[in-house]
Motif scaffolding. Structure first.
Motif, PDB file in Angstrom:
ATOM      1  N   LEU A 120      58.508  17.655 108.184  1.00 15.55           N
ATOM      2  CA  LEU A 120      59.755  17.736 108.266  1.00 15.55           C
ATOM      3  C   LEU A 120      60.447  16.313 108.039  1.00 15.55           C
ATOM      4  N   LYS A 121      61.057  16.151 106.944  1.00 12.37           N
ATOM      5  CA  LYS A 121      61.866  14.723 106.874  1.00 12.37           C
ATOM      6  C   LYS A 121      62.957  14.750 107.470  1.00 12.37           C
ATOM      7  N   VAL A 122      63.092  13.977 108.284  1.00 12.47           N
ATOM      8  CA  VAL A 122      64.597  13.483 109.006  1.00 12.47           C
ATOM      9  C   VAL A 122      65.141  12.520 108.852  1.00 12.47           C
ATOM     10  N   GLN A 123      66.310  12.797 108.117  1.00  9.51           N
ATOM     11  CA  GLN A 123      67.052  11.624 107.755  1.00  9.51           C
ATOM     12  C   GLN A 123      68.146  11.127 108.849  1.00  9.51           C
ATOM     13  N   VAL A 124      68.038   9.708 109.210  1.00  6.98           N
ATOM     14  CA  VAL A 124      68.998   9.128 110.058  1.00  6.98           C
ATOM     15  C   VAL A 124      69.850   8.200 109.215  1.00  6.98           C
ATOM     16  N   LEU A 125      71.133   8.122 109.395  1.00  9.84           N
ATOM     17  CA  LEU A 125      72.351   7.338 109.030  1.00  9.84           C
ATOM     18  C   LEU A 125      72.878   6.738 110.067  1.00  9.84           C
ATOM     19  N   PHE A 126      72.952   5.411 110.096  1.00  9.38           N
ATOM     20  CA  PHE A 126      73.377   4.395 110.844  1.00  9.38           C
ATOM     21  C   PHE A 126      73.269   4.799 112.309  1.00  9.38           C
ATOM     22  N   GLY A 127      71.997   5.237 112.649  1.00  9.89           N
ATOM     23  CA  GLY A 127      71.403   5.522 114.271  1.00  9.89           C
ATOM     24  C   GLY A 127      71.492   6.940 114.739  1.00  9.89           C
ATOM     25  N   GLU A 128      72.156   8.006 113.795  1.00  8.07           N
ATOM     26  CA  GLU A 128      72.382   9.316 113.894  1.00  8.07           C
ATOM     27  C   GLU A 128      71.555  10.205 112.991  1.00  8.07           C
ATOM     28  N   VAL A 129      70.883  11.005 113.486  1.00 12.84           N
ATOM     29  CA  VAL A 129      70.205  12.045 112.618  1.00 12.84           C
ATOM     30  C   VAL A 129      71.213  13.071 112.036  1.00 12.84           C
ATOM     31  N   VAL A 130      71.121  13.259 110.646  1.00 14.52           N
ATOM     32  CA  VAL A 130      72.236  14.072 110.047  1.00 14.52           C
ATOM     33  C   VAL A 130      71.538  15.093 109.549  1.00 14.52           C
ATOM     34  N   GLY A 131      70.208  15.418 109.368  1.00 15.16           N
ATOM     35  CA  GLY A 131      69.910  16.670 108.953  1.00 15.16           C
ATOM     36  C   GLY A 131      68.309  16.543 108.548  1.00 15.16           C
ATOM     37  N   ALA A 132      67.664  17.355 108.092  1.00 15.33           N
ATOM     38  CA  ALA A 132      66.152  17.513 107.817  1.00 15.33           C
ATOM     39  C   ALA A 132      65.991  18.612 106.685  1.00 15.33           C
ATOM     40  N   LEU A 160      75.534  13.197 101.831  1.00 20.96           N
ATOM     41  CA  LEU A 160      74.620  12.130 102.362  1.00 20.96           C
ATOM     42  C   LEU A 160      75.182  10.656 101.602  1.00 20.96           C
ATOM     43  N   ALA A 161      75.430  10.786 100.450  1.00 21.35           N
ATOM     44  CA  ALA A 161      75.819   9.568  99.785  1.00 21.35           C
ATOM     45  C   ALA A 161      77.144   9.143 100.132  1.00 21.35           C
ATOM     46  N   LYS A 162      77.955  10.107 100.194  1.00 17.64           N
ATOM     47  CA  LYS A 162      79.437   9.615 100.452  1.00 17.64           C
ATOM     48  C   LYS A 162      79.573   8.942 101.840  1.00 17.64           C
ATOM     49  N   ALA A 163      78.733   9.840 102.879  1.00 14.30           N
ATOM     50  CA  ALA A 163      78.898   9.608 104.294  1.00 14.30           C
ATOM     51  C   ALA A 163      78.132   8.091 104.440  1.00 14.30           C
ATOM     52  N   PHE A 164      77.134   7.636 103.705  1.00 14.08           N
ATOM     53  CA  PHE A 164      76.653   6.404 103.666  1.00 14.08           C
ATOM     54  C   PHE A 164      77.766   5.170 103.134  1.00 14.08           C
ATOM     55  N   ALA A 165      77.970   5.718 102.200  1.00 14.58           N
ATOM     56  CA  ALA A 165      79.042   4.646 101.419  1.00 14.58           C
ATOM     57  C   ALA A 165      80.267   4.309 102.372  1.00 14.58           C
ATOM     58  N   ALA A 166      80.915   5.443 102.892  1.00 15.90           N
ATOM     59  CA  ALA A 166      82.038   5.307 103.840  1.00 15.90           C
ATOM     60  C   ALA A 166      81.776   4.791 105.101  1.00 15.90           C
ATOM     61  N   ALA A 167      80.581   4.840 105.490  1.00 13.47           N
ATOM     62  CA  ALA A 167      80.169   3.939 106.781  1.00 13.47           C
ATOM     63  C   ALA A 167      79.951   2.353 106.380  1.00 13.47           C
ATOM     64  N   HIS A 168      79.510   2.186 105.238  1.00  9.91           N
ATOM     65  CA  HIS A 168      79.441   0.696 104.887  1.00  9.91           C
ATOM     66  C   HIS A 168      80.616   0.238 104.501  1.00  9.91           C
ATOM     67  N   LEU A 169      81.688   0.817 103.859  1.00  8.13           N
ATOM     68  CA  LEU A 169      83.189   0.323 103.528  1.00  8.13           C
ATOM     69  C   LEU A 169      83.821   0.412 104.790  1.00  8.13           C
ATOM     70  N   SER A 170      83.598   1.183 105.849  1.00 11.88           N
ATOM     71  CA  SER A 170      84.245   1.141 107.139  1.00 11.88           C
ATOM     72  C   SER A 170      84.054  -0.154 107.711  1.00 11.88           C
ATOM     73  N   ARG A 171      82.520  -0.844 107.887  1.00 16.00           N
ATOM     74  CA  ARG A 171      82.400  -1.564 108.620  1.00 16.00           C
ATOM     75  C   ARG A 171      83.173  -3.069 107.608  1.00 16.00           C
ATOM     76  N   ARG A 172      83.194  -2.930 106.565  1.00 19.81           N
ATOM     77  CA  ARG A 172      83.482  -3.893 105.549  1.00 19.81           C
ATOM     78  C   ARG A 172      85.213  -4.225 105.773  1.00 19.81           C
ATOM     79  N   GLU A 173      85.788  -3.175 105.782  1.00 18.40           N
ATOM     80  CA  GLU A 173      87.184  -3.230 105.903  1.00 18.40           C
ATOM     81  C   GLU A 173      87.762  -3.104 107.361  1.00 18.40           C
ATOM     82  N   ASP A 174      86.902  -2.970 108.315  1.00 19.49           N
ATOM     83  CA  ASP A 174      87.045  -2.867 109.846  1.00 19.49           C
ATOM     84  C   ASP A 174      88.036  -1.491 110.042  1.00 19.49           C
ATOM     85  N   ARG A 175      87.819  -0.774 109.456  1.00 18.04           N
ATOM     86  CA  ARG A 175      88.510   0.397 109.748  1.00 18.04           C
ATOM     87  C   ARG A 175      87.774   1.601 109.270  1.00 18.04           C
ATOM     88  N   ARG A 176      87.984   3.055 109.775  1.00 19.59           N
ATOM     89  CA  ARG A 176      87.186   4.326 109.921  1.00 19.59           C
ATOM     90  C   ARG A 176      87.703   4.863 108.549  1.00 19.59           C
TER      91      ARG A 176
END
Length: 309
Positions: free
Chosen positions: A170-182, A288-304
């Motif tokens: 079972l391939k378990v994917q973790v994004l920013f410390g949280e499991v999102v699915g498998a 997965l791609a959108k969630a990953f990109a949004a998380a990185h942009l949130s950190r960069r722009e300091d807003r969710r």
């Protein structure tokens, strides 16, 4: 999502390829262990305070002839005990040069030693398309106990067991410390395991489910599905907790879990950074791609940023 939207929507493969390219610019030695099948065993045990990988029977770098002899000696010992084991390259991916020996006493000893020699110095053209991190791993080989195979739980009269001559993984994917699915390694387009451990079976007739030209939907034998569901009902909370603990401080990590062995229980097969994940199941891949990109942009722009708002 219709077909036209699917053609222009970026998915996880796009993210992965971009990150692989960037890895050759950053050359981050601190991330190499995530693709090192020897080092990750020790690091994970330290992080979790318990051994979650299968134990190492022996390991050797390709450059150390004395260590290689100890590897051969360990293999001969397994043959004498007729104890099943697997030979893997310390480096590499995609199951290349992996040799399973379920009944070593009945195998040709020369063939076993050849599999170790092949793993020690393994090279494969597909690895050149992988990340810098993976290609920076020290060449070598490891020996571990062989986990129970899916084919072992099926009736001997089953038509084609070739695809099932491997553990239930079972391939378990973790994004920013949280499991999102498998999803399953052998049947990635058959089902999806949610963060809560719920199993969703995909309908292959669903429009837009599979990306054109990427893989085929295959049925999963009911015995294997039952084995998966039973394992998840008992072990999913621990699998999720351990996966998140290992991925602490990383933006993404895939943790591959082996399931269904009554002796070993759930075990981590390997970790991989910048790995594939449900690439062919498009509704999952683009999310997965959108969630990953949004998380990185949130950190960069300091807003969710809400990826699906």
């Amino acid at each position: 999502m219709n077909a036209e939207q699917g053609k222009s929507t970026k998915d996880w493969r796009c993210i992965m390829n971009k990150r692989i390219g960037l890895s050759y610019r950053s050359c981050s030695f601190g991330l190499v262990w995530l693709d090192d099948k020897l080092e990750q065993v020790h690091r994970t045990a330290t992080q979790l305070g318990i051994q979650r990988h299968l134990p190492l029977l022996a390991a050797a770098p390709a450059s150390d002839a004395a260590a290689a002899k100890k590897l051969w000696a360990a293999a001969r010992q397994q043959v004498a005990l007729n104890s099943s084991f697997v030979v893997k390259p310390r480096h590499g991916s995609n199951s290349k040069y992996v040799a399973m020996w379920p009944c070593p006493a009945q195998a040709n000893e020369e063939a076993i030693l050849e599999s170790i020699e092949a793993a020690l110095c393994a090279e494969d053209p597909s690895w050149r398309r992988e990340s810098w991190n993976q290609n920076a791993v020290t060449k070598g080989a490891v020996l571990q106990p062989l986990y129970a195979l899916m084919a072992d739980v099926l009736e001997t009269g089953e038509k084609d067991l070739t695809k099932l001559q491997k553990p239930l993984e079972l391939k378990v994917q973790v994004l920013f410390g949280e499991v999102v699915g498998a999803c399953l390694n052998s049947h990635p387009m058959y089902l999806w395991v949610t963060r809560d451990g719920e199993v969703i079976q995909w309908d292959p007739k669903t429009i837009g489910l599979l990306k054109k030209g990427h893989g085929l939907w295959e049925d999963l034998p009911p015995q294997i599905f039952y084995l998966l569901v039973t394992s998840l009902s008992e072990h999913w909370p621990q699998i999720r907790q351990d996966s998140e603990a290992v991925a602490h401080g990383l933006d993404e990590l895939r943790v591959d879990w082996l399931l269904g062995d009554p002796v070993w229980g759930p075990r981590i097969g390997e970790l991989t950074y910048m790995g594939t994940m449900a690439l062919d199941v498009f509704p999952v891949s683009w999310r997965l791609a959108k969630a990953f990109a949004a998380a990185h942009l949130s950190r960069r722009e300091d807003r969710r940023l809400e990826p699906f708002g």
